[in-house]
Design a protein around this motif. Structure first.
Motif, PDB file in Angstrom:
ATOM      1  N   ALA A 190      34.130  40.297  39.631  1.00  0.00           N
ATOM      2  CA  ALA A 190      33.631  39.121  40.357  1.00  0.00           C
ATOM      3  C   ALA A 190      32.326  38.624  39.746  1.00  0.00           C
ATOM      4  N   MET A 191      31.455  39.533  39.377  1.00  0.00           N
ATOM      5  CA  MET A 191      30.174  39.156  38.775  1.00  0.00           C
ATOM      6  C   MET A 191      30.374  38.498  37.411  1.00  0.00           C
ATOM      7  N   ASN A 192      31.293  39.027  36.628  1.00  0.00           N
ATOM      8  CA  ASN A 192      31.544  38.443  35.303  1.00  0.00           C
ATOM      9  C   ASN A 192      32.050  37.010  35.428  1.00  0.00           C
ATOM     10  N   GLU A 193      32.912  36.762  36.413  1.00  0.00           N
ATOM     11  CA  GLU A 193      33.402  35.399  36.631  1.00  0.00           C
ATOM     12  C   GLU A 193      32.250  34.478  37.028  1.00  0.00           C
ATOM     13  N   ALA A 194      31.352  35.002  37.864  1.00  0.00           N
ATOM     14  CA  ALA A 194      30.206  34.195  38.275  1.00  0.00           C
ATOM     15  C   ALA A 194      29.273  33.916  37.099  1.00  0.00           C
ATOM     16  N   ARG A 212      22.071  29.261  45.936  1.00  0.00           N
ATOM     17  CA  ARG A 212      22.435  30.378  46.821  1.00  0.00           C
ATOM     18  C   ARG A 212      23.723  30.055  47.578  1.00  0.00           C
ATOM     19  N   LYS A 213      23.782  28.874  48.160  1.00  0.00           N
ATOM     20  CA  LYS A 213      24.946  28.515  48.981  1.00  0.00           C
ATOM     21  C   LYS A 213      26.214  28.491  48.141  1.00  0.00           C
ATOM     22  N   GLU A 214      26.118  27.912  46.946  1.00  0.00           N
ATOM     23  CA  GLU A 214      27.289  27.783  46.077  1.00  0.00           C
ATOM     24  C   GLU A 214      27.733  29.149  45.547  1.00  0.00           C
ATOM     25  N   ALA A 215      26.755  29.967  45.093  1.00  0.00           N
ATOM     26  CA  ALA A 215      27.083  31.277  44.516  1.00  0.00           C
ATOM     27  C   ALA A 215      27.597  32.238  45.583  1.00  0.00           C
ATOM     28  N   GLU A 216      26.986  32.215  46.776  1.00  0.00           N
ATOM     29  CA  GLU A 216      27.460  33.085  47.862  1.00  0.00           C
ATOM     30  C   GLU A 216      28.901  32.756  48.228  1.00  0.00           C
ATOM     31  N   SER A 217      29.205  31.459  48.271  1.00  0.00           N
ATOM     32  CA  SER A 217      30.571  31.041  48.586  1.00  0.00           C
ATOM     33  C   SER A 217      31.551  31.544  47.534  1.00  0.00           C
ATOM     34  N   PHE A 218      31.098  31.569  46.288  1.00  0.00           N
ATOM     35  CA  PHE A 218      31.955  32.019  45.189  1.00  0.00           C
ATOM     36  C   PHE A 218      32.140  33.542  45.202  1.00  0.00           C
ATOM     37  N   LEU A 219      31.050  34.283  45.513  1.00  0.00           N
ATOM     38  CA  LEU A 219      31.072  35.745  45.381  1.00  0.00           C
ATOM     39  C   LEU A 219      31.499  36.487  46.645  1.00  0.00           C
ATOM     40  N   ALA A 220      31.186  35.928  47.808  1.00  0.00           N
ATOM     41  CA  ALA A 220      31.301  36.690  49.054  1.00  0.00           C
ATOM     42  C   ALA A 220      32.686  37.274  49.273  1.00  0.00           C
ATOM     43  N   SER A 221      33.693  36.462  49.154  1.00  0.00           N
ATOM     44  CA  SER A 221      35.053  36.930  49.447  1.00  0.00           C
ATOM     45  C   SER A 221      35.464  38.075  48.535  1.00  0.00           C
ATOM     46  N   ALA A 222      35.187  37.930  47.228  1.00  0.00           N
ATOM     47  CA  ALA A 222      35.600  38.952  46.260  1.00  0.00           C
ATOM     48  C   ALA A 222      34.850  40.264  46.481  1.00  0.00           C
ATOM     49  N   ILE A 223      33.544  40.153  46.748  1.00  0.00           N
ATOM     50  CA  ILE A 223      32.758  41.383  46.943  1.00  0.00           C
ATOM     51  C   ILE A 223      33.121  42.049  48.265  1.00  0.00           C
ATOM     52  N   GLN A 224      33.306  41.260  49.302  1.00  0.00           N
ATOM     53  CA  GLN A 224      33.694  41.834  50.595  1.00  0.00           C
ATOM     54  C   GLN A 224      35.037  42.563  50.487  1.00  0.00           C
ATOM     55  N   LYS A 225      35.941  41.994  49.730  1.00  0.00           N
ATOM     56  CA  LYS A 225      37.240  42.641  49.511  1.00  0.00           C
ATOM     57  C   LYS A 225      37.069  43.920  48.706  1.00  0.00           C
ATOM     58  N   LEU A 249      22.025  36.010  40.536  1.00  0.00           N
ATOM     59  CA  LEU A 249      23.382  36.468  40.836  1.00  0.00           C
ATOM     60  C   LEU A 249      23.389  37.949  41.200  1.00  0.00           C
ATOM     61  N   ALA A 250      22.632  38.744  40.436  1.00  0.00           N
ATOM     62  CA  ALA A 250      22.555  40.181  40.727  1.00  0.00           C
ATOM     63  C   ALA A 250      21.936  40.412  42.103  1.00  0.00           C
ATOM     64  N   THR A 251      20.910  39.617  42.432  1.00  0.00           N
ATOM     65  CA  THR A 251      20.266  39.748  43.747  1.00  0.00           C
ATOM     66  C   THR A 251      21.229  39.377  44.863  1.00  0.00           C
ATOM     67  N   LEU A 252      21.952  38.289  44.670  1.00  0.00           N
ATOM     68  CA  LEU A 252      22.903  37.854  45.682  1.00  0.00           C
ATOM     69  C   LEU A 252      24.019  38.875  45.875  1.00  0.00           C
TER      70      LEU A 252
END
Length: 708
Positions: free
Chosen positions: A271-275, A241-254, A304-307
């Motif tokens: 962003a999801m495809n990269e993850a 969770r910590k690692e994936a959130e760090s990876f996804l958060a910025s891109a999704i928030q943008k 990933l979908a849940t996050l």
């Protein structure tokens, strides 16, 4: 063991029973009021599915034996659910769905079966009560109870669970569902009532349903308060969770700050495809190019979908609560840009295109005759429908690929809401004797296509020349609630519906509300929030009406050249049988001679429909001849139908004869009637008198010149 609890609502006794029927279900409740009995069962699988949503299925079965009837049709057994049955299933589903725990993914089925019905009590209220009761006494993890009540305002007084006769006389008809804390669901219609009156009805409804909640708690207590199954939502590994959130958060928030729906979705997908490439493998969940275990890949893809949903949820809500800015850049009360067009289809009798932001709906109107009425073989008897609204939501409207087929429950529900919103604005059938069908085609959808249907339907009615009582518009309101922080949103987007806590649709005119529908995802909504939502909805509705009326404000002064013209005449009801004739012979001869359609009402109204004005005129003339009554002093051209020694009987009007006495045939004295007349002769005669028995006295000599 059979357990029974009794309570009362609106002065009528309601009984809850469990332990006698359907004992292998996880929970079962038999609910009765008078001769109305519904059995509701609840079963939930012990195994969790791999679905990313809660698979709750609610079925509502109408059994014709419940009213002592045999079903119509060839097979003589119940078929697919009627529209009303589907709508009732939705009424049962919507209050109970939010009361299951977050993350519950076990297949759950609630089945309501009508065993007996007399039509004197709203059976859907018993079914909704039974669903909550069955779940409440079971071990299924359901945080109930819930209950519903129907509210009508009759002669200015609010009534709980009214009779059909009371509903017919009412100007407000709501179904209100809730818990002790507040309201969960609202569905209803009204005749232009104010926001204050609507709020009074909601408060009354909530107060009226409290005894039903108490009865369910008593029933559960009497049955031993069976412990609920332990349930804990599947947790995501904290390290992942910590690692994936760090990876996804910025891109999704943008991405969430991109105003356009499709561009926003595309950015999130990137962003999801990269993850997925990073954690699942280049080939996705199949793992063809990954060393990870296939089952672990599936778990990671689901996590990933849940996050991603969690990040979208938190981001959108923070934007609104902290900054007062929504996904498309609007503030909380602004309505999206509106564009309207009318008359865009040359052959439809009326058409209107309504676009609000990224939601676009085409409404069409078709006018028909009495032959076009829908006949429904309903549980309590055959129902005729002169107004129909059909809503279509194709997959391309949201940029997706999907199957075409019959209408789903969502389409039926949205169409019914729009139909309720518009029906009170339609003219009385006596003034506009047409069958009216509106079809809604959703071309684009990003929030509240049902309210777009109301707006496009109004434009189409105006374009069709239907003399509506008032123009109707609709708007959808949303809610974001975090603790004590609350934001009510006007004209919500699709994502705001998905990520928010409430979907509250309100339709009406400048005078008042015609339809409401509310669903929430949290425990309940208090009345202060609802008052705010209703007031904002009114402001938004008036704005939308103003934009619509810039394009068309009043109905066209004529109907389409392709629509049938209906002329209405009124005759003495005693003459109806003469117009119909033995075995329908007379009316059949008129329709064959003119090509018109004829509809006869019991009160003597006759509607003649045709696209040819001359044919209509001819048919009306033929009807008038049939029903015409003789007038003293008037001259008629008649036919001799019978000769006797004392005179001749002359038919002066269809089915109307008079006596021409031998002394009134000629000025000179006649030895026999046959000296002048024979059967079949045609002649002019004058009506001298009509006695109390209706016998007509005729004269020929009164209009003959006397020899000098």
């Amino acid at each position: 063991m059979k357990t029974t609890v009794t309570t009362s609502v609106g002065g009528r006794q309601i009984t809850l029973e469990t332990g006698r029927l359907a004992k292998q279900a996880d929970g079962a409740a038999l609910v009765s009021c008078g001769s109305n009995i519904v059995l509701v069962t609840a079963v939930s699988s012990r195994e969790e599915t791999k679905l990313d949503y809660f698979p709750l299925m609610v079925e509502y079965q109408e059994k014709f034996y419940a009213t002592g009837k045999i079903p119509g049709g060839y097979f003589k057994r119940e078929g697919k659910p009627t529209t009303d049955a589907v709508l009732t299933a939705r009424l049962i589903d919507r209050p109970i769905r939010p009361k299951f725990p977050e993350g519950y993914r076990n297949e759950t089925q609630v089945v309501a079966t009508v065993l007996s019905a007399d039509g004197a009590f709203p059976i859907e209220i018993l079914a909704s009560l039974g669903a909550s009761a069955a779940l409440h006494v079971s071990d299924i993890p359901f945080d109930g109870p819930t209950a519903a009540v129907q509210v009508a305002r009759v002669d200015g007084q609010l009534v709980a669970n009214p009779t059909p006769q009371q509903v017919e006389r009412s100007d407000l008809d709501f179904v209100v569902a809730g818990t002790r804390q507040g309201i969960l669901m609202v569905e209803g219609q009204s005749k232009f009532v104010s926001e204050a009156d609507a709020m009074a009805a909601l408060r009354f409804g909530h107060q009226s349903l409290l005894p039903l909640l108490n009865a369910q708690d008593e029933l559960r207590e009497k049955t031993g308060s069976k412990p609920k199954r332990p349930f804990a939502a599947t947790k995501i590994d904290e390290g992942f969770r910590k690692e994936a959130e760090s990876f996804l958060a910025s891109a999704i928030q943008k991405a969430m700050k991109i105003p356009e729906k499709l561009e926003r979705a595309a950015a999130i997908d990137r962003a999801m495809n990269e993850a997925k490439v990073k954690w699942v493998g280049a080939e996705g969940a199949t793992g063809k190019e990954s060393t990870a275990d296939a089952s672990m890949q599936a778990v990671r893809a689901k996590d990933l979908a849940t996050l991603a949903e969690e990040i979208k949820y938190k981001t959108a809500r923070a934007m609104i609560l902290d900054g007062g800015v929504r996904l498309d850049g609007r503030d909380l009360k602004t309505v999206r840009p509106i564009a309207c067009e009318v008359g865009i289809l040359p052959r439809a009798h009326g058409s209107g295109l309504f676009t609000r932001g990224e939601t676009q709906v085409l409404g069409t109107v078709t006018l028909g005759t009495g032959d076009d009425e829908q006949m429904v073989d309903a549980l309590l008897g055959t129902v005729k429908r002169r107004f129909m609204l059909h809503y279509n939501f194709p997959p391309y409207s949201v940029g997706e690929v999907g199957r075409f087929g019959g209408q789903g429950r969502r389409e039926i529900g949205h169409g019914n809401l729009a139909e309720r919103a518009l029906k009170f604005s339609l003219p009385e059938h006596e003034k506009f004797p047409y069958t009216i069908r509106i079809v809604s085609e959703v071309f684009e959808s990003n929030g509240s296509s049902s309210m777009g249907t109301v707006c496009s339907g109004t434009l189409a009615l105006l374009d069709a020349g239907v003399p509506v009582k008032a123009n109707v518009a609709g708007i959808a309101m949303g809610l974001i609630k975090e603790g004590d922080r609350v934001a009510v949103l006007t004209d919500i987007l699709g994502d705001e519906d998905h990520l928010g806590d409430m979907d509250f649709k309100v339709a009406g005119t400048t005078q008042g509300i015609t339809a409401v529908q509310m669903d929430i995802k949290i425990d309940s909504v208090n009345f202060q929030v609802m008052e705010t939502a209703l007031q904002q909805a009114r402001d938004g509705r008036l704005h939308i009406l103003n934009e619509m009326e810039k394009v068309m404000k009043v109905p066209r002064g004529h109907i389409s050249e392709f629509a049938p013209r209906i002329e209405t005449i009124r005759i003495n009801p005693d003459k109806i049988r003469e117009v119909i004739g033995p075995g329908g012979k007379m009316i059949r001869s008129i329709t064959e001679a003119t090509g018109v359609k004829i509809e006869i009402e019991d009160d003597g109204q006759i509607h003649v429909a045709s696209s040819d004005p001359e044919a209509t005129k001819k048919a009306i003339s033929m009807i008038n001849e049939i029903v015409a009554e003789a007038e003293v002093g008037k001259v008629y051209h008649g036919k001799v139908v019978k000769i006797t020694d004392f005179g001749a009987f002359v038919e002066i009007l269809p089915n109307t004869q008079g006596l021409l006495h031998i002394s009134e045939i000629a000025h000179e004295r006649l030895r026999a009637v046959t000296d002048v007349l024979t059967e079949g002769d045609q002649l002019d005669v004058k009506v001298l008198d009509i006695d109390r028995a209706g016998r007509i006295k005729l004269s020929r000599k009164a209009i003959l010149a006397k020899d000098s």
